[in-house]
Design a protein around this motif. Structure first.
Motif, short mmCIF file in Angstrom:
data_model
loop_
_atom_site.label_atom_id
_atom_site.label_comp_id
_atom_site.label_asym_id
_atom_site.label_seq_id
_atom_site.Cartn_x
_atom_site.Cartn_y
_atom_site.Cartn_z
N PRO A 1 0.83 -1.22 0.00
CA PRO A 1 0.00 0.00 0.00
C PRO A 1 0.86 1.26 0.00
N LYS A 2 0.28 2.35 -0.46
CA LYS A 2 0.93 3.66 -0.50
C LYS A 2 2.13 3.69 -1.43
N THR A 3 2.08 2.88 -2.49
CA THR A 3 3.12 2.93 -3.52
C THR A 3 2.46 3.21 -4.87
N VAL A 4 3.26 3.64 -5.82
CA VAL A 4 2.75 3.87 -7.18
C VAL A 4 2.16 2.58 -7.73
N PHE A 5 2.86 1.46 -7.53
CA PHE A 5 2.38 0.18 -8.05
C PHE A 5 1.03 -0.20 -7.43
N TYR A 6 0.86 0.08 -6.15
CA TYR A 6 -0.40 -0.26 -5.49
C TYR A 6 -1.56 0.54 -6.11
N ASN A 7 -1.30 1.82 -6.34
CA ASN A 7 -2.34 2.66 -6.95
C ASN A 7 -2.71 2.16 -8.35
N LEU A 8 -1.68 1.74 -9.12
CA LEU A 8 -1.95 1.19 -10.44
C LEU A 8 -2.73 -0.12 -10.35
N MET A 9 -2.37 -0.95 -9.37
CA MET A 9 -3.04 -2.24 -9.21
C MET A 9 -4.51 -2.07 -8.88
N THR A 10 -4.82 -1.12 -8.01
CA THR A 10 -6.23 -0.91 -7.64
C THR A 10 -7.06 -0.40 -8.82
N LYS A 11 -6.38 0.17 -9.80
CA LYS A 11 -7.08 0.66 -11.01
C LYS A 11 -7.04 -0.38 -12.13
N GLY A 12 -6.49 -1.57 -11.85
CA GLY A 12 -6.41 -2.63 -12.85
C GLY A 12 -5.39 -2.36 -13.93
N LYS A 13 -4.39 -1.53 -13.63
CA LYS A 13 -3.41 -1.13 -14.64
C LYS A 13 -2.02 -1.72 -14.38
N LEU A 14 -1.93 -2.68 -13.48
CA LEU A 14 -0.64 -3.31 -13.18
C LEU A 14 -0.69 -4.78 -13.58
N ILE A 15 0.01 -5.13 -14.62
CA ILE A 15 -0.01 -6.51 -15.12
C ILE A 15 1.23 -7.24 -14.59
N LEU A 16 1.01 -8.20 -13.70
CA LEU A 16 2.11 -8.92 -13.06
C LEU A 16 2.19 -10.35 -13.60
N PRO A 17 3.40 -10.94 -13.57
CA PRO A 17 3.52 -12.36 -13.92
C PRO A 17 2.67 -13.19 -12.96
#
Length: 379
Positions: free
Chosen positions: A196-212
């Motif tokens: 939480p409280k990271t750029v990646f977390y914000n992207l993930m909550t918006k469905g914009k972080l594609i992880l392996p």
């Protein structure tokens, strides 16, 4: 006995997209004042715990210690040597960014006892570095390592990351091969955890972080272990690999569940049976010290049961595992008395091996370490 010291420098010239540590942008911050209040904290702590300090390792972390200028680093080292007992220190580590380490900073570090460097490299793939918010290039890495060697540093480690957004197996293999070509004595490699409280977390909550996926991440971990072993770099902890004689002494204190001091805004420590966390906001941290108080935000007295739990999930991170005799000497009870049923379950599934003297994770167990650690937490 308090055997380690962690010193937190919360300033960064660039905030990485995955980082959730206590940090702020360097610009317009009271950096010099912060260094002076660090000295106040070390002085007050050393006076309070004088009879219990036997410092063997010191670790400068962040944030980014190398965000400081050479003069600021010099002042920091003056305060450390003034207030902390240094006569037993074996390992003095500083984290560093490859594009921030200058010749002058390295000389200051070497002259003041730093004998281990930990460089945040993360990847040798330019696209991946950009996604992470990193500002260095591969050329920075090569130049900095050579400069450090020329100055006399022999214990150099780099951090790598896998399981990153959009990262392929080929990209991970490329990074591993480039890292191993450096022939360094120590490597750390961590899978991404989105905090939480990271750029990646914000992207993930918006469905914009594609992880392996989990399977690909497991394949990356398997490749990591095999690649290190092929070069004679021994795995000694879930995420750490070293040539003989180059294990991180400071990190071993954590995994051996040894007490240590934590200095700086947001730092954590473990002293006389109490785990504590410092005040995080820099101004509030400094105000506490200027008013003559240690900047403690919270403390927790570790119970006997919690100490045993910590012994299990920290000790099992080490490839060598947990020494049964040491456990009994420490807690007055055997591993079998406390955790016999849980151990038997993991031994039966091939996740833990019992060698009569020790218990340790198998290679299979290292893939599901967190799941295994959870099983040793009592209701």
């Amino acid at each position: 006995m308090i055997k380690g010291a962690y010193i937190h420098i919360p300033f960064c010239h660039q905030i990485c997209h995955y980082c959730d540590f206590n940090k702020v942008f360097f610009k317009n911050q009271p950096v010099d004042e912060y260094i002076e209040t660090l000295g106040m904290e070390m002085k007050m702590f050393a006076e309070k715990y004088k009879e219990h300090l036997h410092i063997e390792t010191i670790f400068l972390g962040g944030g980014t210690p190398t965000a400081l200028s050479a003069d600021q680093l010099e002042r920091l080292f003056e305060l450390i040597k003034q207030y902390l007992p240094m006569q037993h220190v074996q390992e003095f580590t500083s984290e560093a960014n490859p594009d921030e380490l200058t010749y002058d900073k390295l000389v200051v570090m070497k002259n003041n006892g730093i004998n281990r460097l930990s460089l945040g490299v993360q990847s040798f793939d330019a696209d991946i570095l950009s996604r992470l918010g990193r500002t260095h290039s591969n050329e920075h890495v090569y130049k900095t390592i050579q400069m450090a060697k020329d100055i006399g540093f022999t214990n150099i480690s780099i951090d790598l990351m896998y399981g990153l957004p959009g990262q392929t197996m080929d990209q991970w293999n490329f990074t591993l091969q480039k890292a191993l070509e450096l022939d360094l004595p120590h490597y750390s490699a961590y899978s991404l955890i989105v905090e939480p409280k990271t750029v990646f977390y914000n992207l993930m909550t918006k469905g914009k972080l594609i992880l392996p996926g989990e399977d690909l991440e497991a394949d990356m971990y398997s490749l990591l272990m095999d690649a290190m072993a092929s070069k004679g770099i021994q795995q000694y902890e879930i995420s750490n690999f070293a040539k003989p004689g180059f294990h991180s002494k400071h990190n071993n204190l954590y995994w051996d569940n040894v007490e240590y001091a934590g200095f700086g805004a947001g730092a954590h420590g473990y002293a006389l049976g109490n785990r504590y966390a410092n005040i995080g906001p820099i101004k509030k941290y400094m105000d506490a010290l200027l008013s003559g108080e240690l900047p403690i935000n919270s403390t927790h007295e570790v119970t006997a049961v919690e100490r045993m739990e910590e012994e299990m999930f920290l000790g099992l991170r080490k490839v060598s595992g947990i020494d049964k005799k040491q456990f009994k000497d420490k807690f007055g009870k055997t591993l079998e008395e406390m955790y016999g049923q849980v151990l038997s379950k993991h031994i039966d599934t091939g996740s833990i091996i019992d060698t009569h003297d020790r218990v340790a994770l198998t290679r299979k167990g290292r893939f599901i370490g967190n799941e295994i650690f959870q099983s040793f937490l009592m209701e």
